[in-house]
Design a protein around this motif. Structure first.
Motif, mmCIF file in Angstrom:
data_model
loop_
_atom_site.group_PDB
_atom_site.id
_atom_site.type_symbol
_atom_site.label_atom_id
_atom_site.label_comp_id
_atom_site.label_asym_id
_atom_site.label_seq_id
_atom_site.Cartn_x
_atom_site.Cartn_y
_atom_site.Cartn_z
ATOM 1 N N ARG A 190 6.820 16.313 -33.948
ATOM 2 C CA ARG A 190 7.682 16.131 -35.110
ATOM 3 C C ARG A 190 8.328 17.454 -35.530
ATOM 4 N NH1 ARG A 190 3.346 13.407 -39.025
ATOM 5 N NH2 ARG A 190 2.389 15.419 -38.450
ATOM 6 N N TYR A 191 9.480 17.355 -36.174
ATOM 7 C CA TYR A 191 10.143 18.552 -36.692
ATOM 8 C C TYR A 191 9.313 19.204 -37.801
ATOM 9 C CZ TYR A 191 14.546 18.308 -34.158
ATOM 10 O OH TYR A 191 15.504 18.347 -33.175
ATOM 11 N N SER A 192 8.512 18.402 -38.493
ATOM 12 C CA SER A 192 7.697 18.962 -39.574
ATOM 13 C C SER A 192 6.451 19.677 -39.062
ATOM 14 C CB SER A 192 7.277 17.838 -40.531
ATOM 15 O OG SER A 192 6.550 16.828 -39.827
ATOM 16 N N ASP A 193 6.115 19.524 -37.791
ATOM 17 C CA ASP A 193 4.938 20.183 -37.215
ATOM 18 C C ASP A 193 5.279 21.602 -36.763
ATOM 19 O OD1 ASP A 193 3.312 17.970 -37.612
ATOM 20 O OD2 ASP A 193 3.882 17.075 -35.690
ATOM 21 N N ASP A 194 4.226 22.413 -36.613
ATOM 22 C CA ASP A 194 4.385 23.809 -36.198
ATOM 23 C C ASP A 194 4.413 23.877 -34.673
ATOM 24 O OD1 ASP A 194 4.399 26.510 -35.806
ATOM 25 O OD2 ASP A 194 2.668 26.944 -37.091
ATOM 26 N N SER A 228 14.837 13.072 -32.444
ATOM 27 C CA SER A 228 13.725 12.801 -33.361
ATOM 28 C C SER A 228 12.492 13.628 -33.049
ATOM 29 C CB SER A 228 13.357 11.312 -33.314
ATOM 30 O OG SER A 228 13.009 10.928 -31.990
ATOM 31 N N ILE A 263 -0.961 17.373 -35.397
ATOM 32 C CA ILE A 263 0.349 17.407 -34.740
ATOM 33 C C ILE A 263 0.513 16.095 -33.975
ATOM 34 C CG2 ILE A 263 1.808 18.616 -33.080
ATOM 35 C CD1 ILE A 263 0.235 21.156 -33.705
ATOM 36 N N PRO A 266 6.061 11.915 -32.313
ATOM 37 C CA PRO A 266 6.798 10.992 -33.188
ATOM 38 C C PRO A 266 7.367 9.813 -32.405
ATOM 39 C CG PRO A 266 8.175 12.850 -32.643
ATOM 40 C CD PRO A 266 6.833 13.128 -31.999
#
Length: 308
Positions: A190-194, A228, A263, A266
Motif C-alpha cells: 500500500r502507498y500508506s505502508d513504509d 493502487s 504491511i 493491497p
C-alpha cells in the motif's frame, strides 16, 4: 540280442550349397550361429561389468555412448570375421553394402539426418542424460540419447521420443545447464505502508535462507508506482538443485512476514469522483431543445442530459 542304432551324424559334412569361397556344410552354419550367439552373450556380460565398474568414475551421459560403441562395434567385427563360414566374402559384402547404403541414403534422408545429428549430439553434448530440458515445447528429463532419437520423460510422467535431427536443429533450453539460476518476484504494498521497512524485512528473510546466494548478490528495490500499489522487485540467485523449493517457499514467507509487521498487499482499487451539478437552473439548458449549443462546450454531464 538287440542292435544299437546310432544316428548318422555324417550329414553335418554334407554340402548344402557352394559359393566362391567353397562348399558350406550344416556344421559351418551351426558354428556360425554358435559364434554369433556366444559373442552376443559375452559382449553383453562385458558391457554390464564395464557399466558397474565405470559407474563411479565417469558420468552416465559419457559412459553410455562409449559402452554402446564397444558393444555394437565388437558384434560387427565378429559378424564380419565369421562370414567366411557361411560362404560370404567380407570384401564383397562391404562393397555391396556400400552401394546399398548410398541407395538407401537417398531413399531415407530423414533417417540419415537423425544418425548424423545423433553423432553430433554425442560429440557436442548440449544435453546430458538426467538434464532437465525444454525442446520444441516438450519439457522434462532426458532419459536416453540414442543413435536416432532422444527420449524425454515429461514432468507428468509421459515418455516422449524426439528425432535427433529435430533436437539438434531446434532451440534447446537446458534448465540445469548452469549451476545457479535466478528467480524474481514483484510484490505490491500500500502507498500508506513504509517501503523502506518492507525492503528491510525482505532482505532479512533472504539473509536467513542458506540456499539464497550472496554472490551473485540478491537485489530488492522499488521498481514502479502502480495505480493502487508500490511495486517492489525481489531478485534472488540459488543453486539449480534448490531453485524451485526456495522460490515456492520464500514467496509465502515474505507475505506472512509483511502482514505480521502491518504491511499488506493491497487489492486493486479505483477512486471515482462524481461532480454534482444539480444547482444549475433549467433555463441554462434551453439551447438543448433547439438542437444547438452556445460557446465551445461539447461535453455535457449526466445531469445536464437528463433535464427537460
Amino acid at each position: 540280442m538287440g542292435l544299437l542304432i546310432f544316428p548318422d551324424i555324417n550329414f553335418l559334412d554334407n554340402d548344402l550349397y557352394s559359393t566362391s569361397e567353397g562348399p558350406v556344410t550344416p556344421a559351418d552354419l551351426i558354428t556360425f550361429v554358435l559364434i554369433i550367439s556366444f559373442s552376443v552373450l559375452l559382449f553383453r556380460v562385458l558391457t554390464i561389468y564395464l557399466r558397474r565398474s565405470l559407474k563411479d568414475r565417469i558420468s552416465k551421459d559419457v559412459g553410455e555412448p562409449i559402452l554402446k560403441l564397444i558393444y555394437y562395434g565388437s558384434l560387427v567385427i565378429v559378424f564380419i570375421a565369421a562370414l567366411p563360414l557361411i560362404g560370404l566374402n567380407p570384401s564383397g559384402l562391404l562393397l555391396a553394402g556400400g552401394i546399398t547404403g548410398i541407395i538407401l541414403g537417398f531413399a531415407s534422408q530423414n533417417i540419415v539426418g537423425n544418425l548424423v545429428s545423433g553423432f553430433f549430439l554425442m560429440v557436442e553434448r548440449p544435453i546430458k542424460i538426467g538434464d532437465q530440458v525444454e525442446i520444441n515445447g516438450t519439457a522434462g528429463y532426458v532419459t536416453d540419447i540414442r543413435i536416432i532419437s532422444t527420449l524425454i520423460r515429461t514432468y507428468d510422467g509421459l515418455l516422449v521420443r524426439l528425432p535427433n535431427q529435430q533436437v539438434f536443429t531446434t532451440n534447446i533450453t537446458n534448465i540445469v545447464g548452469h549451476p545457479v539460476r535466478r528467480f524474481e518476484y514483484t510484490i505490491g504494498i500500500r502507498y500508506s505502508d513504509d517501503a523502506n521497512a518492507a525492503i528491510w524485512l525482505i532482505k532479512d528473510l533472504i539473509d536467513k535462507e542458506p540456499f539464497a546466494l550472496q554472490n551473485p548478490s540478491p537485489s530488492v528495490f522499488v521498481s514502479d508506482l502502480g495505480d493502487s500499489a508500490v511495486k517492489i522487485v525481489v531478485r534472488i540467485w540459488a543453486p539449480v538443485s534448490e531453485w524451485f523449493g526456495l522460490k515456492t517457499r520464500l514467496l509465502w514467507d515474505i507475505k506472512c512476514t509483511l502482514e505480521e509487521n502491518g504491511i499488506e498487499v493491497p487489492f486493486p482499487q479505483r477512486v471515482l469522483h462524481i461532480k454534482n451539478n444539480s444547482g444549475k437552473k433549467p433555463q441554462e439548458f434551453e439551447g438543448l431543445k433547439e438542437g444547438h449549443f452556445e460557446g465551445n462546450e461539447g461535453v455535457l454531464n449526466f445531469e445536464g442530459r437528463g433535464v427537460n
